[in-house]
Design a protein around this motif. Structure first.
Motif, short mmCIF file in Angstrom:
data_model
loop_
_atom_site.label_atom_id
_atom_site.label_comp_id
_atom_site.label_asym_id
_atom_site.label_seq_id
_atom_site.Cartn_x
_atom_site.Cartn_y
_atom_site.Cartn_z
N GLY A 71 47.28 44.61 45.07
CA GLY A 71 45.92 45.05 44.94
C GLY A 71 44.90 43.62 44.90
N THR A 72 45.42 42.50 44.72
CA THR A 72 44.86 41.29 45.07
C THR A 72 44.10 41.21 46.19
OG1 THR A 72 44.98 40.15 42.68
CG2 THR A 72 44.36 38.78 44.74
N PRO A 73 45.19 41.09 47.24
CA PRO A 73 44.50 40.66 48.79
C PRO A 73 43.80 41.91 49.13
CG PRO A 73 46.98 41.24 48.58
CD PRO A 73 46.65 40.89 47.28
N GLN A 74 44.22 43.34 48.50
CA GLN A 74 43.25 44.38 48.98
C GLN A 74 41.88 44.21 48.76
OE1 GLN A 74 44.24 48.18 47.25
NE2 GLN A 74 43.46 49.37 48.82
N ILE A 75 41.57 43.72 47.55
CA ILE A 75 40.46 43.63 46.85
C ILE A 75 39.51 42.54 47.54
CG2 ILE A 75 38.75 43.27 44.77
CD1 ILE A 75 41.16 44.46 43.17
N LEU A 76 40.18 41.44 47.88
CA LEU A 76 39.55 40.46 48.54
C LEU A 76 39.21 40.84 49.97
CD1 LEU A 76 41.72 37.51 47.25
CD2 LEU A 76 39.21 37.84 46.60
N VAL A 136 38.08 40.79 34.07
CA VAL A 136 39.55 40.58 34.31
C VAL A 136 39.77 41.95 34.92
CG1 VAL A 136 42.03 40.40 33.74
CG2 VAL A 136 40.04 39.00 32.51
N VAL A 137 40.18 41.75 36.27
CA VAL A 137 40.52 42.82 37.13
C VAL A 137 41.95 43.14 37.18
CG1 VAL A 137 40.26 43.85 39.54
CG2 VAL A 137 38.62 42.63 38.61
N GLY A 138 42.51 44.27 36.38
CA GLY A 138 43.88 44.38 36.39
C GLY A 138 44.38 44.06 34.91
N ALA A 139 45.00 45.03 34.28
CA ALA A 139 45.36 44.92 32.91
C ALA A 139 46.84 44.74 32.97
CB ALA A 139 45.23 46.21 32.18
N ILE A 180 39.26 45.51 33.50
CA ILE A 180 39.18 46.73 34.15
C ILE A 180 40.61 47.09 34.65
CG2 ILE A 180 38.06 48.01 36.18
CD1 ILE A 180 35.81 45.73 36.04
N GLU A 181 41.02 48.32 34.34
CA GLU A 181 42.36 48.84 34.76
C GLU A 181 42.12 50.28 35.54
OE1 GLU A 181 45.77 49.87 35.82
OE2 GLU A 181 45.58 47.91 34.92
N ALA A 182 42.61 50.29 36.57
CA ALA A 182 42.70 51.75 37.54
C ALA A 182 43.60 52.42 37.07
CB ALA A 182 42.87 51.03 39.11
N ARG A 210 28.97 54.50 42.23
CA ARG A 210 29.34 53.21 42.16
C ARG A 210 28.58 52.34 41.09
NH1 ARG A 210 32.80 55.22 45.86
NH2 ARG A 210 33.39 53.80 47.35
N PHE A 211 29.18 51.49 40.36
CA PHE A 211 28.60 50.64 39.10
C PHE A 211 28.78 49.13 39.75
CE2 PHE A 211 29.80 54.58 37.40
CZ PHE A 211 28.76 55.09 36.48
N ILE A 212 27.82 48.49 39.29
CA ILE A 212 27.82 46.93 39.38
C ILE A 212 27.95 46.40 38.11
CG2 ILE A 212 26.75 45.05 40.33
CD1 ILE A 212 27.86 46.65 42.63
N LEU A 213 28.92 45.60 37.83
CA LEU A 213 28.90 44.41 36.55
C LEU A 213 28.96 42.99 36.95
CD1 LEU A 213 31.75 46.64 34.80
CD2 LEU A 213 29.50 46.83 34.48
N THR A 214 28.51 42.20 36.06
CA THR A 214 28.41 40.74 36.46
C THR A 214 29.00 39.92 35.52
OG1 THR A 214 26.22 41.25 37.38
CG2 THR A 214 26.82 39.01 36.93
N ALA A 215 29.81 39.25 35.74
CA ALA A 215 30.58 37.94 35.36
C ALA A 215 29.80 36.76 35.13
CB ALA A 215 31.90 38.01 35.76
N SER A 216 29.17 36.52 34.14
CA SER A 216 28.24 35.28 33.89
C SER A 216 29.23 33.93 34.15
CB SER A 216 27.44 35.18 32.67
OG SER A 216 28.58 34.92 31.51
N LYS A 217 30.64 34.08 34.03
CA LYS A 217 31.35 32.74 34.01
C LYS A 217 32.35 32.91 35.21
CE LYS A 217 31.17 30.70 29.57
NZ LYS A 217 29.87 31.50 28.99
N GLU A 218 33.22 34.03 35.34
CA GLU A 218 34.34 34.43 36.26
C GLU A 218 34.66 35.66 36.33
OE1 GLU A 218 37.82 31.96 36.20
OE2 GLU A 218 36.65 29.94 35.63
N VAL A 219 35.07 36.10 37.59
CA VAL A 219 35.78 37.36 37.85
C VAL A 219 37.33 36.86 37.92
CG1 VAL A 219 36.53 39.13 39.30
CG2 VAL A 219 33.88 38.77 38.93
N ILE A 220 38.29 37.30 37.36
CA ILE A 220 39.58 37.10 37.42
C ILE A 220 40.54 37.99 37.96
CG2 ILE A 220 41.76 35.79 36.40
CD1 ILE A 220 39.63 34.68 34.00
N LEU A 221 40.90 37.90 39.12
CA LEU A 221 41.67 38.98 39.80
C LEU A 221 43.10 38.84 39.23
CD1 LEU A 221 40.34 38.95 43.49
CD2 LEU A 221 39.98 40.38 41.66
N CYS A 222 43.63 39.87 38.69
CA CYS A 222 44.96 40.05 38.46
C CYS A 222 45.61 41.24 38.77
CB CYS A 222 45.15 40.01 36.76
SG CYS A 222 44.59 38.63 35.94
#
Length: 587
Positions: free
Chosen positions: A297-302, A20-23, A45-47, A280-292
């Motif tokens: 922030g969401t359009p910027q990341i995309l 989950v990106v953004g707390a 993950i919270e910036a 830089r680090f790389i993490l993997t979501a086996s099911k989903e990345v959820i942009l919050c």
């Protein structure tokens, strides 16, 4: 118990089921609900900063709610120069902290009319987003509690409109003489204004006999037990304290989503770092990345991930991987401006000028979490309004921008305190705000460089559509009408000089362009649409189109500015999104 990490290198795993990106508002709900399934491993993950660290009292004490902009808890965004505001660049506050803007906003909780949700259902093609079908999620999210002094407020709200969820909302502890007069004015102006017991009931306006009734109501705020109730206090922090399948990573920026296998459309790899020049680090979501990450922030990341409009990406030096032109487009925000009147009564304007008063309030709060500092201080009531159905302003539009005939075009929060630059500095004054609730202006969020540490260009395009300015002018005239009620005769002394000078439409417009600011309600930069449509960014399940493994759950998916307040609607979105995600991955 879940763990909180301060550096990506300390994480025990590089793979989780859900990242989950953004707390923030939605992220806290999503993470907490997903972690209810012990089989799911969830990373948030919270910036920004912890909401439990140094100086965090400013987040929790209701009296201090408006003091976070410009602090370390703010992203410190600003708009591009706005032609509609005489070329001004204005601050654009967003929460840079666990809990996001739910920990830094002014705490208003208004879901808005049922029509807002029914429009969402129509646009998405999914009746599950309708008001009727969302009731389960509304009730499991929020509950009404009494204010700090245990005032009996049974007559001031509708218990049937509230549930038994973790998020606490409450009404004013000590109604003022000003509040009483607002209610009495609505009674005296029957046929134009009416009292509504609870704006969270889905009924925000009523139409009868060809006349539009303007609604007054008490405001629910996200306050419980004398403190702010937020996405972190109600959802995320309790989950971290009670479950071992959820982790929180702080101070870490997601720089982009990375496709698995190079040229794949599966973007379930997350690149992150803590500084522009750091590892830089790389993490993997086996099911989903959820942009919050919110409407900014969401359009910027995309876009940083190569997902978005080609011309924007190329200009920033990012290679386009997925063509989704609507990412970052259609930004809508609600402009607000204050008008001022001197009154024959003691108001907060005098009270707040004396630091000793604030000191006394804070001393009582620190001792017992009671008193003036323990509740929303600056506004207790609100008037939601529509333009008359025969208004020339509406006739000039090809379509009514509101969600339906019972949805507001503008609103008037009715505070009795100073509210902006140019407020008088002596005597007792009230400041009344006008807000364009259903704007037609649309702007954009666009990355300027390929770095996640460079803020994007935020252009709300305020008043680029003529409807918005005409509606703001109508709002000021409606305020003047409201103050014509007999109850104000002994209360209103005179308008502030600049307010008194607003005798023509041209003068009102010039004043608005000089002083208008943001209500901080950005939406629509990753809009929802039907699954089969090429426009839009996410489908009815909030999954990003043309991409595998990425879902968006935040205010960016709302297709238009809402007639309620976005934080309430995002909480509800997040509850259903969590249910949809659980169902998708149920074993």
């Amino acid at each position: 118990m879940g763990k909180t990490y301060l550096n990506p290198s300390d994480l025990p795993n590089s793979s989780y089921d859900f990242i989950v990106v953004g707390a923030g508002n939605a992220g806290g709900v999503l993470a907490a609900r997903l972690s209810e399934n012990p089989e799911f491993r969830v990373l948030v993950i919270e910036a920004g900063l912890s909401d439990l660290g140094p100086d965090s009292d400013v987040l929790r004490i209701p009296l201090l709610a408006a003091r976070t902009p410009g602090t370390k808890f703010d992203w410190d965004y600003e708009t591009t120069p706005q032609p509609g505001l005489d070329g001004r660049v204005i601050p654009f506050p967003r929460g840079h902290v666990v809990g996001g803007s739910s920990n830094t906003n002014n705490m208003v909780y208004i879901r808005g009319p049922s029509e807002d949700f029914d429009r969402l259902a129509r646009i998405s093609g999914d009746d599950g987003w309708s008001w009727k079908n969302l009731q389960k999620y509304i009730k499991m999210n929020e509950r009404h509690v009494r204010p700090w002094n245990d005032r009996n407020d049974d007559e001031d709200y509708d218990p049937a409109a509230h549930g038994n969820g973790p998020l606490q909302t409450s009404l004013v502890a000590e109604p003022s003489d000003f509040d009483r007069r607002v209610i009495e004015a609505a009674e005296q102006l029957k046929g134009q204004f009416r009292y509504n017991r609870d704006l969270n009931s889905g009924d925000c306006l009523g139409v009868g006999g060809g006349n539009v009734y303007h609604v007054h109501c008490w405001i629910h705020t996200t306050v419980g037990n004398g403190a702010r109730s937020s996405s972190s206090t109600a959802f995320l922090n309790p989950a971290l304290q009670s479950r071992d399948n959820i982790d929180l990573l702080l101070h870490s920026h997601v720089t982009r989503l990375v496709p698995i296998g190079g040229d794949s459309n599966d973007f379930r790899m997350v690149e992150l770092t803590q500084d522009a020049n750091a590892q830089r680090f790389i993490l993997t979501a086996s099911k989903e990345v959820i942009l919050c990450a919110g409407a900014i922030g969401t359009p910027q990341i995309l876009q940083l991930s190569g997902i978005g409009p080609k011309h924007v990406l190329e200009r920033a030096g990012v290679t386009q991987l997925v063509d989704l032109p609507d990412i970052g487009r259609h930004l809508q925000d609600q402009p607000m401006v204050f008008f001022h009147w001197r009154v024959n009564a003691t108001t907060l304007s005098t009270f707040l000028r004396d630091p000793a008063n604030i000191g006394a309030c804070m001393a009582e709060y620190n001792d017992s979490k009671t008193g003036f500092a323990a509740g929303a201080a600056f506004f207790n009531t609100m008037v939601l309004l529509r333009l008359p159905e025969d208004s020339a302003i509406l006739k000039e539009e090809s379509k009514d921008p509101a969600a339906g005939p019972n949805s507001a075009h503008f609103l008037i929060p009715t505070p009795h305190n100073p509210g902006q630059v140019a407020v008088p500095t002596e005597g007792d004054w009230i400041s009344i705000a006008a807000v364009v609730q259903s704007p037609t202006s649309e702007g954009s969020v666009e990355i300027k460089t390929a770095s996640a540490f460079d803020h994007p260009a935020i252009d709300p395009a305020y008043f680029s559509a003529s409807f918005d300015m005409k509606t703001m002018v109508a709002a000021f005239k409606t305020i003047a009408k409201f103050f014509s009620a007999p109850v104000w005769e002994d209360y209103i002394a005179e308008a502030a000089p600049e307010t008194a000078a607003l005798t023509t439409d041209e003068a009102i417009e010039a004043y608005v362009r000089k002083y208008a600011n943001t209500l901080k309600h950005p939406v629509a930069t990753a809009r929802i649409s039907k699954a089969e449509e090429t426009r839009g960014v996410v489908g009815p399940d909030l999954a990003v189109k043309k991409v595998k493994g990425v879902r968006v759950v935040d205010a960016s998916v709302l297709p238009f500015a809402v007639a309620g307040f976005p934080q309430a609607q995002v909480y509800i979105l997040a509850e259903r999104a969590a249910a949809l995600t659980k169902e998708r991955w149920a074993k």
